[in-house]
Design a protein around this motif. Structure first.
Motif, short mmCIF file in Angstrom:
data_model
loop_
_atom_site.label_atom_id
_atom_site.label_comp_id
_atom_site.label_asym_id
_atom_site.label_seq_id
_atom_site.Cartn_x
_atom_site.Cartn_y
_atom_site.Cartn_z
N PHE A 176 6.26 62.46 59.10
CA PHE A 176 6.91 62.85 57.85
C PHE A 176 8.43 62.81 58.02
CE2 PHE A 176 8.46 65.60 54.49
CZ PHE A 176 7.65 65.24 53.42
N PRO A 177 9.16 62.30 57.01
CA PRO A 177 10.62 62.15 57.14
C PRO A 177 11.40 63.43 56.82
CG PRO A 177 9.90 61.21 55.05
CD PRO A 177 8.65 61.64 55.78
N TRP A 178 11.25 64.43 57.67
CA TRP A 178 12.00 65.66 57.48
C TRP A 178 13.51 65.38 57.57
CZ3 TRP A 178 8.89 69.07 55.59
CH2 TRP A 178 7.58 69.21 56.07
N ARG A 179 14.28 66.10 56.81
CA ARG A 179 15.73 65.96 56.88
C ARG A 179 16.26 66.60 58.16
NH1 ARG A 179 18.08 69.18 52.86
NH2 ARG A 179 20.08 68.14 53.17
N GLU A 180 17.23 65.95 58.77
CA GLU A 180 17.90 66.47 59.96
C GLU A 180 19.40 66.20 59.83
OE1 GLU A 180 16.02 64.44 63.18
OE2 GLU A 180 14.27 65.77 63.19
N LYS A 219 9.78 71.87 50.74
CA LYS A 219 9.69 70.83 49.71
C LYS A 219 11.00 70.61 48.95
CE LYS A 219 4.78 71.76 49.61
NZ LYS A 219 3.60 72.25 48.87
N HIS A 220 11.71 71.67 48.63
CA HIS A 220 13.01 71.47 47.98
C HIS A 220 14.06 70.95 48.97
CE1 HIS A 220 11.27 73.67 44.65
NE2 HIS A 220 12.36 73.46 43.93
N LEU A 221 14.01 71.48 50.19
CA LEU A 221 15.03 71.10 51.17
C LEU A 221 14.53 70.07 52.18
CD1 LEU A 221 16.67 74.57 51.89
CD2 LEU A 221 17.27 72.87 50.16
N LEU A 222 13.24 69.78 52.17
CA LEU A 222 12.64 68.81 53.11
C LEU A 222 13.00 69.13 54.56
CD1 LEU A 222 12.68 65.17 51.64
CD2 LEU A 222 10.81 66.83 51.79
N ILE A 223 12.91 70.39 54.92
CA ILE A 223 13.17 70.84 56.28
C ILE A 223 11.84 71.21 56.93
CG2 ILE A 223 14.22 72.69 57.65
CD1 ILE A 223 16.59 72.62 55.72
N ASP A 224 11.68 70.75 58.15
CA ASP A 224 10.44 70.91 58.91
C ASP A 224 9.96 72.37 58.88
OD1 ASP A 224 8.42 70.99 60.91
OD2 ASP A 224 9.40 69.39 62.03
N MET A 234 -1.98 71.38 48.95
CA MET A 234 -1.54 69.99 48.94
C MET A 234 -0.02 69.93 48.90
SD MET A 234 -4.30 68.44 46.22
CE MET A 234 -3.49 66.83 46.20
N PHE A 235 0.58 69.04 49.66
CA PHE A 235 2.03 68.94 49.70
C PHE A 235 2.61 68.69 48.31
CE2 PHE A 235 6.08 66.83 50.01
CZ PHE A 235 6.74 67.54 51.01
N VAL A 236 1.90 67.93 47.51
CA VAL A 236 2.44 67.56 46.20
C VAL A 236 2.43 68.71 45.20
CG1 VAL A 236 1.91 65.12 46.50
CG2 VAL A 236 0.19 66.65 45.49
N ALA A 260 11.59 65.35 42.98
CA ALA A 260 11.43 63.89 43.06
C ALA A 260 11.59 63.40 44.49
CB ALA A 260 12.45 63.21 42.15
N ARG A 261 12.55 63.97 45.22
CA ARG A 261 12.77 63.57 46.61
C ARG A 261 11.56 63.91 47.48
NH1 ARG A 261 17.81 66.23 49.69
NH2 ARG A 261 16.56 68.10 49.30
N ALA A 262 10.98 65.10 47.26
CA ALA A 262 9.82 65.50 48.05
C ALA A 262 8.63 64.59 47.77
CB ALA A 262 9.47 66.96 47.73
N LEU A 263 8.39 64.27 46.50
CA LEU A 263 7.26 63.39 46.16
C LEU A 263 7.47 61.99 46.72
CD1 LEU A 263 6.59 64.53 42.49
CD2 LEU A 263 5.29 65.12 44.54
N ALA A 264 8.71 61.52 46.73
CA ALA A 264 8.98 60.21 47.29
C ALA A 264 8.77 60.19 48.80
CB ALA A 264 10.44 59.80 46.97
N ALA A 265 9.17 61.27 49.47
CA ALA A 265 8.95 61.36 50.92
C ALA A 265 7.46 61.37 51.24
CB ALA A 265 9.63 62.61 51.46
N HIS A 266 6.69 62.09 50.44
CA HIS A 266 5.24 62.14 50.67
C HIS A 266 4.62 60.79 50.40
CE1 HIS A 266 1.00 63.21 49.77
NE2 HIS A 266 1.19 64.01 50.81
#
Length: 454
Positions: free
Chosen positions: A293-297, A345-350, A386-388, A443-449
């Motif tokens: 998964f493309p977590w933000r770093e 999901k909002h911040l896409l942090i692990d 579910m992540f979504v 939108a960013r979270a759904l695109a990452a998933h």
């Protein structure tokens, strides 16, 4: 010569319904021992909030033991070294303890058992972890069928009374609790903890009695953070100051929606079964697909994480929860879910960064429950959301009438109306702007998933 035994205490700091004490008394005088073992726990050593609680719980247990003519012996070091040395020093015949299911404690139990006679008993769960099995004889991975099968074995055995303890002729030396440095000093950040909590068995039983009076309305009130609708028993349960069987027998007949609360006790049991199957559940995705998964770093993600920990995200319900956590070592369960979902999901942090923050700041930082709850929120667990499904904080807040809760913990917003406080439409002096837009974050979270799915 009268034989005596050692009772090895860990997260079972009580006298009532304590099977290790009862078994040990059958052999003669008892030496209760707590070993502060940071070496065995290594990266899972207790966080600051848990250490504050531990100090007061140990002090209270020692006072309770002394009232019975006994006392608590404190030693520091590796359990597998301290306990055999103490057996040799005192001439104890054996060591009694309750089963623990965290991987480090299971390893420690095996190591201790290689050196001294170790007798393990059940009592930290309603039934032994790993004993609730499917029709094919395998452990459950999904909560609902697990809970159904566990319910068929209820009620648990009646709680054991406080035992009569005989003292040894001579007590071994004990380290001063104050020398362990468990309490914060510079700065002393625990003022809110002292106002909120009373660690120890008596505090646990008082909390249970208070909750018993409203247990029948649990389902109606538990999701309302502005109300005292939850039990707040989780830290007492985590440190074993009250047994789950004692709680069950006290509230099971309350009627109303108490079954919803009993299901939460079942969720705790489920978590213990999960970590028995997956010892690394607190650090590894149960669903391997999420390893990619493309977590933000990087610096931006780190800045967002810091804002989240400080309750400065610009989302009132999230900020209220994070500030409550810092001030009291506890957060309302509904708000925990909102705050966890926001980080993931909002911040896409692990999710593991959030799990570690909770591990350090929660007074009820239970390995099984903390890991299972975070993996449920992240969609990475064996049984998870579910992540979504992305919680919308600005919708959750009014839905669960969190206005007064926000006023308590985010005083910058206290003057706002019930309508405005959940989603301030204008900038408020001293309160931060949102660090991320909800629609853009979703939108960013759904695109990452979607990218993960390929």
């Amino acid at each position: 010569m009268t034989l005596h035994t050692i009772v090895w205490l860990r997260r079972d700091l009580r006298l009532a319904d304590q099977a290790a004490f009862h078994a040990a008394t059958q052999a003669g005088p008892v030496i209760p021992v707590f070993v502060l073992d940071d070496e065995t726990l290594r990266h899972r050593r207790m966080g600051g909030a848990s250490r504050w609680w531990l100090h007061h719980s140990l002090a209270r247990l020692d006072a309770d033991l002394r009232a019975l003519g006994s006392r608590l012996i404190l030693r520091r070091g590796r359990c597998e070294e301290i306990l055999p040395a103490l057996v040799a020093e005192t001439g104890a015949s054996s060591v009694h303890a309750l089963h623990h299911y965290e991987p480090w404690w299971r390893n420690a139990e095996r190591a201790v058992a290689r050196s001294v006679p170790l007798h393990l008993h059940h009592g930290n769960t309603l039934v032994p972890a790993g004993s609730v099995l499917t029709g094919s004889g395998t452990p459950f991975k999904i909560y609902t069928p697990f809970w159904r099968a566990l319910s068929e074995r209820m009620p648990p055995a009646p709680p054991l009374p406080v035992p009569e303890l005989a003292a040894p002729a001579q007590w071994p030396a004990s380290e001063p609790l104050e020398d362990w440095g468990l309490l914060p000093v510079r700065p002393d950040w625990a003022a809110g903890f002292r106002a909120e909590w009373r660690p120890g068995e008596a505090g646990a039983l008082d909390r249970l009695e208070t909750f018993a009076g409203r247990a029948s309305r649990y389902a109606e009130h538990r999701n309302l953070p502005s109300m005292e609708g939850t039990s707040r028993l989780s830290p007492h349960l985590h440190f074993g100051e009250v047994s789950p069987a004692t709680i069950w027998h006290r509230v099971a007949d309350a009627g109303g929606s108490v079954d919803t609360f009993l299901g939460e006790i079942g969720w705790r049991e489920y978590a213990q079964n999960v970590i028995l199957q997956y010892p690394d559940y607190g650090s590894r995705n149960a669903r391997d697909a999420y390893d990619a998964f493309p977590w933000r770093e990087g610096a931006d993600a780190d800045a967002d994480f810091t804002a989240w920990t400080q309750g400065r995200t610009g989302y009132p319900i999230v900020d209220a929860g994070m500030r409550q956590l810092w001030a009291t070592g506890w957060m309302h369960n509904r708000v925990r879910m909102i705050a966890a979902s926001f980080l993931i999901k909002h911040l896409l942090i692990d999710w593991r960064r959030g799990e570690q923050w909770f591990w350090d700041t929660l007074v009820d930082a239970d390995y099984g429950s903390n890991a299972v709850n975070w993996q449920w929120s992240a969609g990475t667990g064996v049984d998870s959301n579910m992540f979504v499904r992305i919680m919308a904080p600005l919708t959750q807040s009014p839905k669960f009438d969190a206005g007064d809760y926000i006023r308590q913990w985010v005083p910058e917003l206290a003057h706002l109306s019930d309508f405005e406080i959940h989603d301030p439409v204008k900038p408020v002096r001293g309160y931060p702007q949102r660090i991320v837009d909800h629609a853009a974050a979703r939108a960013r979270a759904l695109a990452a998933h979607q990218a993960l799915k390929g």
